[in-house]
Design an enzyme around this catalytic site. Structure first.
Site, PDB file in Angstrom:
ATOM      1  N   GLU B  47      80.614  -1.634  84.940  1.00  0.00           N
ATOM      2  CA  GLU B  47      80.994  -2.522  83.279  1.00  0.00           C
ATOM      3  C   GLU B  47      79.686  -3.397  82.996  1.00  0.00           C
ATOM      4  O   GLU B  47      80.549  -4.208  82.623  1.00  0.00           O
ATOM      5  CB  GLU B  47      81.858  -3.434  84.550  1.00  0.00           C
ATOM      6  CG  GLU B  47      81.365  -4.324  85.628  1.00  0.00           C
ATOM      7  CD  GLU B  47      82.476  -2.996  86.660  1.00  0.00           C
ATOM      8  OE1 GLU B  47      82.408  -1.863  87.017  1.00  0.00           O
ATOM      9  OE2 GLU B  47      83.511  -3.999  87.766  1.00  0.00           O
ATOM     10  N   ASN B  48      78.933  -4.036  84.150  1.00  0.00           N
ATOM     11  CA  ASN B  48      77.637  -4.502  83.814  1.00  0.00           C
ATOM     12  C   ASN B  48      76.640  -3.768  82.188  1.00  0.00           C
ATOM     13  O   ASN B  48      75.933  -4.443  81.071  1.00  0.00           O
ATOM     14  CB  ASN B  48      76.659  -4.863  85.150  1.00  0.00           C
ATOM     15  CG  ASN B  48      76.507  -3.725  85.640  1.00  0.00           C
ATOM     16  OD1 ASN B  48      76.677  -3.085  85.343  1.00  0.00           O
ATOM     17  ND2 ASN B  48      74.817  -3.830  85.679  1.00  0.00           N
TER      18      ASN B  48
END
Lengths: 265, 225
Positions: B47-48
């Site tokens: 998700e980064n």
């Protein structure tokens, strides 16, 4: 044309007490140089908005590693999606608990997605958004809810940072930014949402040297550019050194915990 | 005492739910182990802001490759990733559009799952006052399919599959499949269906370790590896 290039101290000189400051705190792409400068600027009563609030072990801090807690003495509110302690001995954790209990620090928990959508709402000048995340969980408490086309939503207010601290690989003199790898993370959104955005970079080039197709944050979103000095405590080399030290520390702690568990079994 | 599946075997079984072309996010804990067992062609997301990542540097390989490591490429848990063909980087807005819009499978760890498909996934932090929600609520809500991997019971022996959650809720009615060290259980509109059980165990024994009623599927069978 006004030159955007300046030092961190100059860039932060007009930040006022009570400001809402947002930054990406997630490995590469964390504006450590600017965070350090903000901590030394004397501003107080900050609201700190960050994706992660990771507290480093005391041993690592003594060796110069910084975490979001560097701003803790100047902070009255934290908006955060994920908080964690790298090891049990992070002294800031006790400080946070104590201040929350005595009422001098407020913590607002969000999810990563909610944080991003609220910053995005601010960037788009929206008055808020209806979001489906958090329905049926603790995050809906005290919030307005609404059913739209059969789906339940929670009203989320925008987060408009007074100050956005951004970290990028390279800028040109105009303030166009390029990122490398997962450094990008929340930086482009913070740059768009903030009323005043300062970018720290490892290199500044002349206009025309960046491929226009590769520019992720266009110059319109960047107010000041700070070049990280090569002898800075948070230069590229120093960051890599610190990262390695931090990884080794974490792995060592994990090995110790495992050994202790094995010994008890 | 009969053997329960190891975390590696739970991960191996869960990874089989994906086929080449699928995109998937892996939560911390057991799910991270799934990466090693994914079919070639499954794109793993973090998700980064990375999709399609490959091998992760471990302690030894990091030491051996200090000159080669790209210090700007990490997953959500700050593990360094090797560059692989087909990987892409993006900002967190793009990342959460991907996560929420049903384009990704999510394999997440679990503290508790209810018979309705509610799940407690995030824990409270050591600070006690700030949570570790992270991306878990978004990942659970928006997944194309939500697979929860966990041990069947807690360390104290309490069932983690229950009628009603007693821990902080991460998501309601979103879990599709539960893979534990004892069983593979599908969450259906009419409750929990036991599909597979660990080698050496019986469906009745799995039921005894479960805090909610299991319907035994007609084609129930031993988990195969």
């Amino acid at each position: 044309m006004r030159d955007k290039i300046c030092t961190a101290v100059e860039a932060l000189s007009e930040v006022k007490d009570g400001a809402l400051v947002a930054f990406n705190f997630w490995g590469p792409g964390t504006p450590l140089h600017l965070m350090k400068a903000l901590s030394e600027s004397g501003v107080k009563d900050l609201t700190v908005c960050t994706n992660n609030y990771t507290l480093r072990a005391n041993e690592l801090r003594e060796q110069g590693a910084i975490d979001a807690a560097i701003l803790l003495p100047q902070t009255r509110k934290i908006i955060v999606a994920f908080s964690g302690i790298q090891a049990e001995d992070a002294s800031a954790s006790g400080e946070i608990t104590r201040r929350v209990q005595e009422g001098t620090l407020e913590i607002e928990n969000v999810s990563h997605g909610i944080l991003i959508e609220r910053l995005h709402a601010a960037a788009m000048c929206l008055g808020g958004i209806y979001s489906p995340i958090g329905i049926g969980t603790g995050l809906e408490e005290g919030k307005e809810k609404r059913i739209i086309n059969g789906v339940e939503y929670i009203f989320q207010e925008p987060i408009t940072p007074d100050l956005g601290l951004v970290s990028a690989t390279k800028a040109d003199r105009l303030g166009n930014l390029v990122y490398h790898g997962t450094e990008r993370a929340a930086n482009p959104i913070i740059a768009m949402a903030a009323k005043y955005t300062v970018a720290e970079v490892f290199e500044i080039v002349e206009p025309g040297e960046l491929d226009p197709d590769a520019i992720v944050t266009p110059a319109a979103f960047v107010d000041r550019i700070v070049l990280i000095p090569s002898d800075d405590a948070y230069s590229k080399e120093k960051r890599i050194e610190q990262t390695l030290r931090s990884i080794k520390y974490r792995l060592q702690k994990m090995a110790e915990a495992e050994a202790a568990q094995g010994g008890n079994a | 005492m009969k053997e329960k599946l190891t975390e590696e075997l739970i991960a191996m079984r869960a990874a089989r739910e994906l086929v080449p072309g699928d995109c998937c996010n892996l939560g911390i804990g057991i799910p991270l182990n799934c990466a090693a067992y994914m079919s070639e062609g499954v794109l793993v997301q973090s998700e980064n802001g990375v999709l399609g990542y490959g091998p992760v540097y471990d302690r030894e390989s990091l030491d051996e490759n200090v000159e080669r490591v790209d210090w700007n490429v990490v997953d959500a848990g700050m593990r360094y990733l090797e560059h692989v063909p087909g990987m892409s980087f993006f900002d967190m807005l793009t990342s959460f559009v991907m996560i929420r819009s049903g384009r990704l499978f999510s394999i997440l760890g679990g503290l508790q799952v209810s018979e309705k498909g509610d799940a407690a996934i995030h824990s409270m932090s050591e600070v006690d006052i700030a949570s570790k929600i992270g991306g878990s609520m978004d990942l659970a809500w928006g997944a194309k399919r939500l697979i929860v991997t966990m041990t069947h019971c807690s360390k104290d022996g309490d069932p983690k599959i229950v009628r009603e959650l007693t821990m902080p809720v991460t998501t309601r009615k979103r879990v599709d499949l539960i893979v534990t060290d004892l069983a593979v259980i599908e969450v259906t509109g009419s409750g929990l269906a036991l599909k597979e059980f660990a080698p050496g165990w019986t469906p009745e024994e799995v039921q005894q370790q479960t805090g909610a009623t299991l319907t035994i599927a007609n084609d129930v069978r031993e988990i195969e590896f």
